[in-house]
Design a protein around this motif. Structure first.
Motif, PDB file in Angstrom:
ATOM      1  N   ARG A   4       3.073  13.990  -4.848  1.00  0.00           N
ATOM      2  CA  ARG A   4       3.789  13.999  -3.573  1.00  0.00           C
ATOM      3  C   ARG A   4       4.820  12.653  -3.628  1.00  0.00           C
ATOM      4  N   ASP A   5       4.110  11.485  -3.175  1.00  0.00           N
ATOM      5  CA  ASP A   5       4.882  10.527  -3.098  1.00  0.00           C
ATOM      6  C   ASP A   5       5.783   9.749  -4.587  1.00  0.00           C
ATOM      7  N   HIS A  25      -2.076   3.997   3.172  1.00  0.00           N
ATOM      8  CA  HIS A  25      -0.974   3.997   2.384  1.00  0.00           C
ATOM      9  C   HIS A  25       0.024   3.539   2.367  1.00  0.00           C
ATOM     10  N   HIS A  69       2.850   0.132   0.318  1.00  0.00           N
ATOM     11  CA  HIS A  69       3.968   0.276  -0.588  1.00  0.00           C
ATOM     12  C   HIS A  69       4.036  -0.653  -1.144  1.00  0.00           C
ATOM     13  N   ASN A  99       3.871   2.977  -4.849  1.00  0.00           N
ATOM     14  CA  ASN A  99       2.720   3.152  -4.218  1.00  0.00           C
ATOM     15  C   ASN A  99       2.096   1.964  -4.514  1.00  0.00           C
TER      16      ASN A  99
HETATM   17 ZN   LIG Z   1       5.010   6.987   1.174  1.00  0.00          ZN
END
Ligand SMILES: [Zn+2]
Length: 378
Positions: free
Chosen positions: A16-17, A197, A199, A233
Motif C-alpha cells: 500500500r504505502d 507508522h 517516515h 517508510n
Molecule cells: Zn505513510
C-alpha cells in the motif's frame, strides 16, 4: 528496558504505502508474489491496497484475499462508509480508517474543524463495526496534532470498539525521543493498542519505529527496503533486525530470507537495493582494512554485529588500498598461492597502488595476474 516481554506485530505496508511511492507500480503477479513471500517469512499483517481507488485495485486486493494467507490482510480507507464498503466488497475483514488529526490538515487540507473530524470518525467507525470489521483508526499527521485531541479521538475509537490506533508521523518530522514521549503519553492515557507508522524524511524512520515500540506500541508499520512516499517508510529488514539485536525482541520473522524479499521488491519496484543498504545490501559484510580483516579472520564477532547468514548474506574479504598482510595471505591461500613474508610485502604494495589508481578493490583475476610466477600450493 520497557516492553521486552511484549508481543510485537509487524504490519507491512509495502503493497500500500510502498506502492504509493511516486513512479512505483506492481503488477498483479508481483503483488501476489510479494504477499506470499511476506506471509511465508512470518509477517503477521499485510496492508494490501486501497479498494476505493477503483476496479483494478479491488481486483488485486480480492486476488490477495483468495491466496488464503495466514497473515491478516488490511486495507487503507478514508473515513467514509463508501471506502469501507469497497473494502468489504473485496472480502477483507480488517480496515485502516484514516483521518487527519492535526489542525494543519483539518484546516488546510480538509477545510473542516475538529468537531467534523469527531463526527466523521463516528460515522465511519460505526459503519465498519456494524459490519464486524477489525479496525485500526489511523491518525494522519499525528506528529503535528495536539495530544489531548488525539486522546479524545482514541477514547471515542475505543468506546466504539476500534481495535487499535495508528500514530502516523506522516511527514517524518519527529526524532525518536519526541516520538517516544508522544506515544507514551497516549499509551498511558487510553487503553487501546497503539501502532506506529513512521517516515524517513529525516533518516529516522527505523529509529522512530523502534522508539514507538519502546514507548508501548504493539504494532509497527514497515515496508520492504523502506519503499514509500518521498524518502520512504521504516524498512522491514531494519526494524526486524533492530528489534532483535538492539532490543532483544524476536518478531517471529524468518530473517534468513530478508535478502530474498528485499531483492524481489527491489526488482518489482525498479528500485535496486544499494549494495551498502543497511541489513540487506549485498556488500555490507565486506572487510578491507587491515585491522578489520585481521579481526574478522580471527573471529567474525570482532567486527560483525551479527552473522551475515542470519539475513541471507555472505561475507566478502576485499583486497585494496587499506588491506593488510593477514587478509592478503588468507585470500591468496584460498586461491592456491603461498607466499613468503618478503613476497607478501611486495605484493601488498602493488595491491595498494593498483587499488589507489583504479579507485576500487582488486578482482581475483587481477590477483592471479599479480602473483603469476609465485609458488602454487593447490
Ligand atoms: Zn505513510
Amino acid at each position: 528496558m520497557s516492553g521486552v516481554d511484549r508481543k510485537i506485530i509487524i504490519d507491512d505496508t509495502t503493497l500500500r504505502d510502498g506502492e504509493q511511492t511516486a513512479g512505483v507500480v506492481f503488477s498483479l503477479a508481483e503483488r501476489k508474489r510479494i504477499a506470499r513471500m511476506l506471509d511465508e517469512i512470518g509477517v503477521g499483517e499485510l496492508e494490501c491496497g486501497i479498494p476505493a481507488m477503483g476496479r483494478d485495485e479491488q481486483r488485486a486486493v480480492r486476488a490477495l484475499v483468495d491466496l488464503g494467507l495466514s497473515a491478516r490482510l488490511i486495507t487503507w480507507n478514508r473515513a467514509v462508509p463508501a471506502d469501507i464498503q469497497a473494502s468489504l466488497d473485496c472480502g477483507v475483514r480488517a480496515v485502516d480508517i484514516s483521518i487527519s488529526v492535526s489542525d494543519i490538515h483539518i484546516r488546510h487540507k480538509l477545510g473542516k474543524d475538529r468537531s467534523w473530524v469527531r463526527e466523521q470518525l463516528k460515522t465511519a467507525l460505526g459503519f465498519a463495526k456494524a459490519h464486524d470489521l477489525y479496525v485500526s483508526v489511523g491518525g494522519e499527521d499525528a506528529s503535528r496534532a495536539e495530544l489531548d485531541f488525539m486522546v479524545e479521538l482514541m477514547d471515542i475509537a475505543r468506546d466504539m470498539g476500534a481495535d487499535r490506533f495508528r500514530f502516523c508521523d506522516t511527514l517524518g518530522l519527529l526524532d525518536p525521543f519526541s516520538l517516544f514521549e508522544m506515544v507514551k503519553y497516549l499509551v498511558d492515557r487510553v487503553d487501546l493498542p497503539l501502532e506506529v507508522h513512521t517516515h524517513n524524511d529525516l533518516g529516522m524512520a527505523t529509529a522512530n519505529a523502534v522508539a514507538g515500540f519502546r514507548a508501548g506500541a504493539t504494532f509497527v508499520n514497515t515496508t520492504v527496503n523502506g519503499l514509500g512516499e518521498r524518502a520512504g517508510n521504516a524498512a522491514l529488514e531494519e526494524v526486524v533486525m533492530a528489534l532483535k539485536h538492539a532490543c532483544g525482541i524476536d518478531t517471529g520473522i524468518d530473517t534468513r530470507r530478508l535478502v530474498e524479499v528485499s531483492n524481489l521488491v527491489g526488482r518489482a519496484s525498479r528500485r535496486p537495493v544499494p549494495e551498502w543498504k543497511a541489513v540487506v545490501g549485498e556488500r555490507v559484510f565486506s572487510h578491507e582494512s587491515g585491522l578489520h580483516a585481521d579481526g574478522v579472520l580471527k573471529n567474525p564477532l570482532n567486527y560483525e554485529g551479527f552473522d551475515p547468514a542470519e539475513v541471507g548474506l555472505t561475507r566478502h574479504l576485499v583486497l585494496g588500498k587499506h588491506s593488510g598482510s593477514h587478509g592478503l595471505l588468507h585470500r591468496l591461500r584460498d586461491l592456491g598461492i603461498e607466499l613468503d613474508p618478503l613476497e607478501v610485502q611486495d605484493v601488498l604494495g602493488r595491491v595498494r597502488s593498483i587499488s589507489q589508481r583504479n579507485k576500487r578493490s582488486l578482482t581475483d583475476a587481477e590477483l592471479m595476474t599479480l602473483t603469476r610466477g609465485y609458488r602454487r600450493v593447490a
